[in-house]
Motif scaffolding. Structure first.
Motif, PDB file in Angstrom:
ATOM      1  N   PRO A  20       0.819  -1.210   0.000  1.00  0.00           N
ATOM      2  CA  PRO A  20       0.000   0.000   0.000  1.00  0.00           C
ATOM      3  C   PRO A  20       0.849   1.255   0.000  1.00  0.00           C
ATOM      4  N   SER A  21       0.261   2.307  -0.518  1.00  0.00           N
ATOM      5  CA  SER A  21       0.874   3.617  -0.364  1.00  0.00           C
ATOM      6  C   SER A  21       0.285   4.210   0.911  1.00  0.00           C
ATOM      7  N   LEU A  22       0.558   5.434   1.199  1.00  0.00           N
ATOM      8  CA  LEU A  22       0.106   6.049   2.438  1.00  0.00           C
ATOM      9  C   LEU A  22      -1.346   6.504   2.401  1.00  0.00           C
ATOM     10  N   ARG A  23      -2.091   6.116   1.413  1.00  0.00           N
ATOM     11  CA  ARG A  23      -3.474   6.574   1.299  1.00  0.00           C
ATOM     12  C   ARG A  23      -4.417   5.383   1.154  1.00  0.00           C
ATOM     13  N   GLY A  24      -5.627   5.564   1.592  1.00  0.00           N
ATOM     14  CA  GLY A  24      -6.689   4.616   1.302  1.00  0.00           C
ATOM     15  C   GLY A  24      -6.919   3.552   2.351  1.00  0.00           C
ATOM     16  N   ASN A  25      -8.015   2.798   2.143  1.00  0.00           N
ATOM     17  CA  ASN A  25      -8.417   1.759   3.078  1.00  0.00           C
ATOM     18  C   ASN A  25      -7.444   0.595   3.119  1.00  0.00           C
ATOM     19  N   SER A  26      -6.806   0.273   1.994  1.00  0.00           N
ATOM     20  CA  SER A  26      -5.869  -0.845   2.013  1.00  0.00           C
ATOM     21  C   SER A  26      -4.698  -0.536   2.950  1.00  0.00           C
ATOM     22  N   TYR A  27      -4.321   0.719   3.022  1.00  0.00           N
ATOM     23  CA  TYR A  27      -3.249   1.124   3.928  1.00  0.00           C
ATOM     24  C   TYR A  27      -3.677   0.947   5.379  1.00  0.00           C
ATOM     25  N   ALA A  28      -4.883   1.376   5.705  1.00  0.00           N
ATOM     26  CA  ALA A  28      -5.394   1.230   7.070  1.00  0.00           C
ATOM     27  C   ALA A  28      -5.450  -0.239   7.454  1.00  0.00           C
ATOM     28  N   SER A  29      -5.951  -1.082   6.570  1.00  0.00           N
ATOM     29  CA  SER A  29      -6.030  -2.520   6.842  1.00  0.00           C
ATOM     30  C   SER A  29      -4.644  -3.115   7.022  1.00  0.00           C
ATOM     31  N   VAL A  31      -1.865  -1.580   8.039  1.00  0.00           N
ATOM     32  CA  VAL A  31      -1.288  -1.124   9.310  1.00  0.00           C
ATOM     33  C   VAL A  31      -1.909  -1.872  10.478  1.00  0.00           C
ATOM     34  N   ARG A  32      -3.222  -1.977  10.479  1.00  0.00           N
ATOM     35  CA  ARG A  32      -3.899  -2.688  11.572  1.00  0.00           C
ATOM     36  C   ARG A  32      -3.528  -4.163  11.595  1.00  0.00           C
ATOM     37  N   GLY A  33      -3.289  -4.742  10.430  1.00  0.00           N
ATOM     38  CA  GLY A  33      -2.903  -6.151  10.348  1.00  0.00           C
ATOM     39  C   GLY A  33      -1.506  -6.419  10.880  1.00  0.00           C
ATOM     40  N   VAL A  34      -0.645  -5.442  10.807  1.00  0.00           N
ATOM     41  CA  VAL A  34       0.723  -5.585  11.305  1.00  0.00           C
ATOM     42  C   VAL A  34       0.771  -5.380  12.818  1.00  0.00           C
ATOM     43  N   ALA A  35      -0.118  -4.570  13.337  1.00  0.00           N
ATOM     44  CA  ALA A  35      -0.091  -4.179  14.751  1.00  0.00           C
ATOM     45  C   ALA A  35      -0.207  -5.383  15.686  1.00  0.00           C
ATOM     46  N   LYS A  36       0.461  -5.274  16.819  1.00  0.00           N
ATOM     47  CA  LYS A  36       0.344  -6.236  17.911  1.00  0.00           C
ATOM     48  C   LYS A  36      -0.028  -5.416  19.144  1.00  0.00           C
ATOM     49  N   ASP A  37      -1.127  -5.774  19.779  1.00  0.00           N
ATOM     50  CA  ASP A  37      -1.625  -4.985  20.909  1.00  0.00           C
ATOM     51  C   ASP A  37      -1.718  -3.509  20.529  1.00  0.00           C
ATOM     52  N   ASN A  38      -2.143  -3.276  19.283  1.00  0.00           N
ATOM     53  CA  ASN A  38      -2.351  -1.934  18.736  1.00  0.00           C
ATOM     54  C   ASN A  38      -1.061  -1.134  18.514  1.00  0.00           C
ATOM     55  N   LEU A  39       0.100  -1.791  18.555  1.00  0.00           N
ATOM     56  CA  LEU A  39       1.382  -1.107  18.379  1.00  0.00           C
ATOM     57  C   LEU A  39       2.064  -1.562  17.094  1.00  0.00           C
ATOM     58  N   VAL A  40       2.556  -0.594  16.332  1.00  0.00           N
ATOM     59  CA  VAL A  40       3.315  -0.872  15.121  1.00  0.00           C
ATOM     60  C   VAL A  40       4.667  -0.170  15.233  1.00  0.00           C
ATOM     61  N   MET A  41       5.729  -0.916  14.972  1.00  0.00           N
ATOM     62  CA  MET A  41       7.074  -0.337  14.920  1.00  0.00           C
ATOM     63  C   MET A  41       7.343   0.064  13.474  1.00  0.00           C
ATOM     64  N   VAL A  69       7.063  -2.487  10.228  1.00  0.00           N
ATOM     65  CA  VAL A  69       6.911  -2.181   8.818  1.00  0.00           C
ATOM     66  C   VAL A  69       7.967  -1.144   8.442  1.00  0.00           C
ATOM     67  N   VAL A  70       8.394  -1.187   7.192  1.00  0.00           N
ATOM     68  CA  VAL A  70       9.414  -0.269   6.703  1.00  0.00           C
ATOM     69  C   VAL A  70       8.831   0.573   5.571  1.00  0.00           C
ATOM     70  N   GLY A  71       8.984   1.883   5.693  1.00  0.00           N
ATOM     71  CA  GLY A  71       8.568   2.786   4.632  1.00  0.00           C
ATOM     72  C   GLY A  71       9.673   2.902   3.596  1.00  0.00           C
ATOM     73  N   ALA A  72       9.330   2.606   2.356  1.00  0.00           N
ATOM     74  CA  ALA A  72      10.281   2.715   1.246  1.00  0.00           C
ATOM     75  C   ALA A  72      10.179   4.112   0.655  1.00  0.00           C
ATOM     76  N   ASP A 124      -3.815   8.342  12.639  1.00  0.00           N
ATOM     77  CA  ASP A 124      -5.158   8.516  12.072  1.00  0.00           C
ATOM     78  C   ASP A 124      -5.901   7.185  11.969  1.00  0.00           C
ATOM     79  N   PHE A 125      -5.158   6.105  11.867  1.00  0.00           N
ATOM     80  CA  PHE A 125      -5.783   4.781  11.767  1.00  0.00           C
ATOM     81  C   PHE A 125      -5.963   4.126  13.126  1.00  0.00           C
ATOM     82  N   GLY A 126      -5.717   4.863  14.195  1.00  0.00           N
ATOM     83  CA  GLY A 126      -6.006   4.376  15.526  1.00  0.00           C
ATOM     84  C   GLY A 126      -4.992   3.412  16.108  1.00  0.00           C
ATOM     85  N   VAL A 127      -3.775   3.422  15.604  1.00  0.00           N
ATOM     86  CA  VAL A 127      -2.734   2.558  16.173  1.00  0.00           C
ATOM     87  C   VAL A 127      -1.671   3.409  16.852  1.00  0.00           C
ATOM     88  N   ASP A 128      -0.991   2.793  17.801  1.00  0.00           N
ATOM     89  CA  ASP A 128       0.161   3.433  18.423  1.00  0.00           C
ATOM     90  C   ASP A 128       1.376   3.131  17.562  1.00  0.00           C
TER      91      ASP A 128
END
Length: 166
Positions: A20-29, A31-41, A69-72, A124-128
């Motif tokens: 995903p790029s930084l926009r859209g629902n696929s990005y939110a999904s 990010v939330r899919g990577v999160a553990k206990d609502n935290l993403v590194m 996750v790593v931003g390219a 904005d997607f509700g994750v820490d």
């Protein structure tokens, strides 16, 4: 004393052919899919820093950490991350530089502003978010530290935080 580099485990994450790029629902999904206990590194880099990313990821994987996750920052980095099975997203910042940022340079400062925008998008997607520079080498699972109750952000009216005077 020379520290030994941890062995690079084989990729455990499946490459995403269309990260995903930084926009859209696929990005939110994503990010939330990577999160553990609502935290993403999160870290980010351009292709110039690929070896730093590989080290960052190797240390986390060796610790059993998967909520990262790593931003390219450029297309060349995006392709390299995909080939290595590293969870990634496209930052679409090909206009910065493919080389070193040069500490204190205008490009360095522009990259810093992008960092703030990145934090905003994740929250904005509700994750820490635990945002770290790519030259961080984790020796212990940061989730165990960050998730301690006394370090979590207290929601409420702020009565728990004593006022400071200077």
């Amino acid at each position: 004393m020379t520290r030994r580099r941890p062995p690079r485990p084989p990729p455990t994450d499946r490459p995403n052919p269309n990260p995903p790029s930084l926009r859209g629902n696929s990005y939110a999904s994503f990010v939330r899919g990577v999160a553990k206990d609502n935290l993403v590194m999160v870290t980010w880099a351009n292709f110039h820093y690929l070896d730093f990313v590989e080290n960052w990821v190797a240390h986390l994987r060796a610790l059993g950490v998967s909520n990262f996750v790593v931003g390219a920052m450029d297309n060349k980095m995006l392709k390299a991350l995909q080939e290595r099975g590293i969870p990634c997203f496209a930052m679409n910042l090909n206009t910065l530089t493919l080389g070193d940022f040069g500490w204190g340079s205008p490009t360095f400062h522009k990259m810093g502003r992008q960092k703030i925008a990145l934090i905003s998008r994740f929250t904005d997607f509700g994750v820490d978010i635990l945002l770290t520079d790519v030259d961080t080498a984790w020796e212990r699972d940061p989730n165990e530290y960050v998730q301690r109750p006394e370090l979590r952000h207290a929601e409420g009216d702020g009565d728990e935080i004593p006022p400071r005077t200077t």
